[in-house]
Write a protein that holds these residues in place. Sequence first.
Motif, PDB file in Angstrom:
ATOM      1  N   MET A 181       0.825  -1.202   0.000  1.00  0.00           N
ATOM      2  CA  MET A 181       0.000   0.000   0.000  1.00  0.00           C
ATOM      3  C   MET A 181       0.865   1.260   0.000  1.00  0.00           C
ATOM      4  O   MET A 181       0.596   2.238  -0.705  1.00  0.00           O
ATOM      5  N   LYS A 185       0.659   3.866  -3.079  1.00  0.00           N
ATOM      6  CA  LYS A 185       0.117   5.205  -2.841  1.00  0.00           C
ATOM      7  C   LYS A 185       1.195   6.245  -2.528  1.00  0.00           C
ATOM      8  O   LYS A 185       0.882   7.402  -2.247  1.00  0.00           O
ATOM      9  N   TYR A 187       3.103   6.669   0.047  1.00  0.00           N
ATOM     10  CA  TYR A 187       2.825   7.251   1.365  1.00  0.00           C
ATOM     11  C   TYR A 187       4.003   8.013   1.947  1.00  0.00           C
ATOM     12  O   TYR A 187       3.819   8.951   2.711  1.00  0.00           O
ATOM     13  N   LYS A 190       3.797  11.478   0.769  1.00  0.00           N
ATOM     14  CA  LYS A 190       2.590  12.172   1.215  1.00  0.00           C
ATOM     15  C   LYS A 190       2.545  12.408   2.721  1.00  0.00           C
ATOM     16  O   LYS A 190       2.042  13.426   3.186  1.00  0.00           O
TER      17      LYS A 190
END
Length: 305
Positions: A181, A185, A187, A190
């Motif tokens: 994940m 994405k 992460y 982000k």
Amino acid sequence: MVKNKLRICILGSTMIADSAINALIKNDIKPILILTNFKDGYNNDWVNLKKKYCKINCHEIKNNNQQKIISLLIKNKINLLFCIGWSHILSKQILNISNMLVIGHHPSQLPNNRGKHPLIWAIFLGLSSTASTFFIMDKGIDAGKIIEQTKIDIKKNSPVTDLYIKIQKIISYQIIKVVKMIILKDYITKYSNLNKIHKRKLLLGNYWRRRNHEDGKIDFRMNSLSILNLVNSLSKPYIGAHVEFRGKIYKVWKVRIVKRYKDKNIEPGKIIIKSRNSLIIKTYDSAIDLLKHEIMLTKGAKYIQ
């Protein structure tokens, strides 16, 4: 971002952390760094990770030395830190390391049941379910953004041993799901430096407190179900429930409820049956049979209280 750009560190010291590390290695996602601690008697499920993973860069942290942790994380250019089975609060300095995402794990159904001893409390309180939860760590305790949560049913009257094994199995595939994940994405880009840019809203839910020695004591003035839950909650790998008898402490590992003894004229703590294979004690509402224990009764003893 691709997998080979991940520089992963595991911070932990328990059997659950061991299961997570083993899962990563089996899936060809070898951690760059493992940070653990010396055996200090606090975690009964402590594992010697340095010995087990001697071929990986592994360091033992003494007295929760946060500066040493920071130094090792920066030196090894870690960009993904998993905190699993670590009994200390991480400093803001660790959470704020540039371009590093910090993921925490808590074996409860967050935002409920944050805090200490989640598996023990779940069994003692007779919960029918709990969860294994990964979340992005911020300055709150077990209070960051949840990114993966798997519910776990708890079989009625089962010992904490069974729940612990379930957590180990679930985290083994759950951590791989979380890594994928994070890659998918992006992460790290982000959400790293979350503590600086994210204003966390207060969550609903509750905190469980730290348990102490008295919390593990069997008092036969309790009802039988409470005693059963207490013994089950502290079975292996934990420390065990105990009784106090004539100034000494004895461990109790397994019991069963005996419902036929409901005579209200018999006071709690009275020994009803004492034999080679059975020790039945009157409780507030019925009786409890101590199936596996370390109690050494003195001759003529009639009560345990």
